[in-house]
Scaffold this motif. Sequence first.
Motif, PDB file in Angstrom:
ATOM      1  N   ALA A  24      18.766 -18.645 -17.262  1.00 48.08           N
ATOM      2  CA  ALA A  24      18.485 -17.561 -16.710  1.00 48.08           C
ATOM      3  C   ALA A  24      17.828 -17.908 -15.016  1.00 48.08           C
ATOM      4  O   ALA A  24      18.059 -17.324 -14.308  1.00 48.08           O
ATOM      5  CB  ALA A  24      17.278 -16.558 -17.379  1.00 48.08           C
ATOM      6  N   VAL A  25      17.046 -18.934 -15.143  1.00 51.15           N
ATOM      7  CA  VAL A  25      16.551 -19.503 -14.043  1.00 51.15           C
ATOM      8  C   VAL A  25      17.465 -19.942 -13.192  1.00 51.15           C
ATOM      9  O   VAL A  25      17.595 -19.664 -11.923  1.00 51.15           O
ATOM     10  CB  VAL A  25      15.241 -20.265 -14.269  1.00 51.15           C
ATOM     11  N   GLU A  26      18.491 -21.000 -13.626  1.00 51.34           N
ATOM     12  CA  GLU A  26      19.599 -21.268 -12.900  1.00 51.34           C
ATOM     13  C   GLU A  26      20.354 -20.270 -12.199  1.00 51.34           C
ATOM     14  O   GLU A  26      20.741 -20.102 -11.069  1.00 51.34           O
ATOM     15  CB  GLU A  26      20.390 -22.125 -13.883  1.00 51.34           C
ATOM     16  N   ALA A  27      20.803 -19.043 -12.967  1.00 55.42           N
ATOM     17  CA  ALA A  27      21.498 -18.002 -12.770  1.00 55.42           C
ATOM     18  C   ALA A  27      20.622 -17.476 -11.260  1.00 55.42           C
ATOM     19  O   ALA A  27      21.416 -16.904 -10.260  1.00 55.42           O
ATOM     20  CB  ALA A  27      21.801 -17.181 -13.703  1.00 55.42           C
ATOM     21  N   ALA A  28      19.369 -17.424 -11.489  1.00 55.92           N
ATOM     22  CA  ALA A  28      18.609 -16.566 -10.618  1.00 55.92           C
ATOM     23  C   ALA A  28      18.439 -17.234  -9.257  1.00 55.92           C
ATOM     24  O   ALA A  28      18.839 -16.631  -8.107  1.00 55.92           O
ATOM     25  CB  ALA A  28      17.083 -16.300 -10.889  1.00 55.92           C
TER      26      ALA A  28
ATOM     27  N   ALA B  71      16.897 -25.650 -12.416  1.00 55.34           N
ATOM     28  CA  ALA B  71      15.687 -25.315 -13.176  1.00 55.34           C
ATOM     29  C   ALA B  71      14.593 -26.272 -12.968  1.00 55.34           C
ATOM     30  O   ALA B  71      13.316 -25.914 -12.682  1.00 55.34           O
ATOM     31  CB  ALA B  71      15.690 -24.516 -14.350  1.00 55.34           C
ATOM     32  N   LEU B  72      15.039 -27.466 -13.332  1.00 54.58           N
ATOM     33  CA  LEU B  72      14.196 -28.805 -13.288  1.00 54.58           C
ATOM     34  C   LEU B  72      13.525 -28.900 -11.764  1.00 54.58           C
ATOM     35  O   LEU B  72      12.470 -29.315 -11.541  1.00 54.58           O
ATOM     36  CB  LEU B  72      14.856 -29.669 -13.610  1.00 54.58           C
ATOM     37  N   SER B  73      14.419 -28.673 -10.850  1.00 58.79           N
ATOM     38  CA  SER B  73      13.990 -28.801  -9.394  1.00 58.79           C
ATOM     39  C   SER B  73      12.975 -27.717  -9.011  1.00 58.79           C
ATOM     40  O   SER B  73      12.250 -28.005  -8.010  1.00 58.79           O
ATOM     41  CB  SER B  73      15.423 -28.689  -8.497  1.00 58.79           C
ATOM     42  N   ILE B  74      13.023 -26.674  -9.535  1.00 59.85           N
ATOM     43  CA  ILE B  74      11.998 -25.528  -9.489  1.00 59.85           C
ATOM     44  C   ILE B  74      10.363 -25.877 -10.244  1.00 59.85           C
ATOM     45  O   ILE B  74       9.691 -25.749  -9.595  1.00 59.85           O
ATOM     46  CB  ILE B  74      12.440 -24.148  -9.858  1.00 59.85           C
ATOM     47  N   THR B  75      11.036 -26.544 -11.245  1.00 59.01           N
ATOM     48  CA  THR B  75       9.739 -26.861 -12.054  1.00 59.01           C
ATOM     49  C   THR B  75       8.832 -27.928 -11.218  1.00 59.01           C
ATOM     50  O   THR B  75       9.179 -28.948 -10.654  1.00 59.01           O
ATOM     51  CB  THR B  75      10.280 -27.597 -13.636  1.00 59.01           C
ATOM     52  N   GLY B  76       7.421 -27.771 -11.547  1.00 63.47           N
ATOM     53  CA  GLY B  76       6.477 -28.498 -10.981  1.00 63.47           C
ATOM     54  C   GLY B  76       5.841 -29.364 -11.710  1.00 63.47           C
ATOM     55  O   GLY B  76       4.407 -29.859 -11.400  1.00 63.47           O
ATOM     56  N   LEU B  77       6.428 -30.126 -12.616  1.00 59.48           N
ATOM     57  CA  LEU B  77       5.976 -31.258 -13.329  1.00 59.48           C
ATOM     58  C   LEU B  77       6.537 -32.549 -13.115  1.00 59.48           C
ATOM     59  O   LEU B  77       7.692 -32.786 -13.912  1.00 59.48           O
ATOM     60  CB  LEU B  77       6.215 -30.795 -14.976  1.00 59.48           C
TER      61      LEU B  77
END
Length: 448
Positions: A112-116, A149-155
């Motif tokens: 879902a995040v990828e699609a967004a 999505a991992l690129s958006i993730t902040g970990l």
Amino acid sequence: MANATDHLWMHFTRMASYSAGEVPTIVRGEGAYVWDAQGRRYLDGLAGLFVVNAGHGRTELAEAAAKQAGELAYFPLWSYAHPKAVELAEKIASLTPGDLNRVFFTTGGSEAVEAAWKLARAYFKRTGRPNKYKVVSRYIAYHGTSMGALSITGLPGIKSDFEPLVPGGIKVPNTNFYRAPEHGDDPEAFGRWAADEIGRAIEREGPDTVAAVFLEPVQNSGGCFPPPPGYFDRVREICDAYDVLLVSDEVICSWGRLGEYFGAVRYGFQPDIITTAKGITSGYAPLGAMIASDRLMEPFLTETGMFAHGVTFGGHPVSCAVALANLEVFAREDLIGHVRANEGAFRATLEKLYDLPIVGDVRGDGYFYGIELVKDRTTRETFDEAESERLLRGFLSTALFQAGLYCRADDRGDPVIQLAPPLIADQRHFDEIEQILRAVLTEAWTRL
């Protein structure tokens, strides 16, 4: 089961930790509890993985799945529709705030995040602004494991093995008021500062290069950071000023977790996109969705227009049937109202733990709480990496489970215990959680 490690590769798991012992194997669930292969019972204090909102053992959801599989087990949404997807999309649109009327189904949250992100990029390309592709998100926030999505993730700890990632990810401060670097005595001023950091990041990157801001209503990783007063109002103003899309990542925060169907409703802000998954089916079948505003679909409604994205099992007929049955349970039993009526009692019960010296902060909303652990409550001194390793993985994770509570002991950020029980939980479950935590945390303090 002794052979669980022979072939099963478990997710986010140190496989070597089971080299000398058996893997805990859960075989049954009922209500707010699960049982393992040896017959031991555990209170599910995390709703599986923030998922089983309606509780375990709902036969009506299993029956809905079986009925749909007998009628139409599978057909794709690639240029075709099926009745359950149509019905569910209409139902979701009736619950979303504003004009979020376009439902793009996926199989889970990362998708879902990828699609967004893909929609944000495609939308701006089709409206004459092809350089707007970057995404702003917060430090420590988790938004998924697929490469986008991992690129958006902040970990950083879960990204290093997979770098270089998709370019365009920009990080800004989160809303952990307990460790506020600015305005630590004024939640409203802190919220304004944290929101303005998003605006400053957009300015640094150049507004003509930024497509979207991804924010969870309550940030999960780091231990349940609620938004300070006025935070989302200010973020909305900033996004409007710079023509940037506001994405509310509600993979966890939707479907009653915060006492509303959507966290954006709880905190009174209007996103351009909502991403969701997990509790939409209460985990009885995999399903996620990207829910977009009518405006964002307009460029794809031309004669030859197409959003060139899709996944094989997005909007699976069985999953959609389960989701519809799940929402019937929500309505019939007023689970949303149940959370609102009991969230104060949940908080108050957890706050009893403040008499333990290891408990620094209790924070969250609805049925979604984090308890931050500290070495010194007066100074708020936290644990170093080695101490955190010994505390969380060396003791707490195992001790809490052995005591009968399944929850999360996490150090993606400062050490915390996270709790998100099924939405059917009530005072007896809150008391059981508190009693187990009290006993185990008391012992943990003696081991420091």
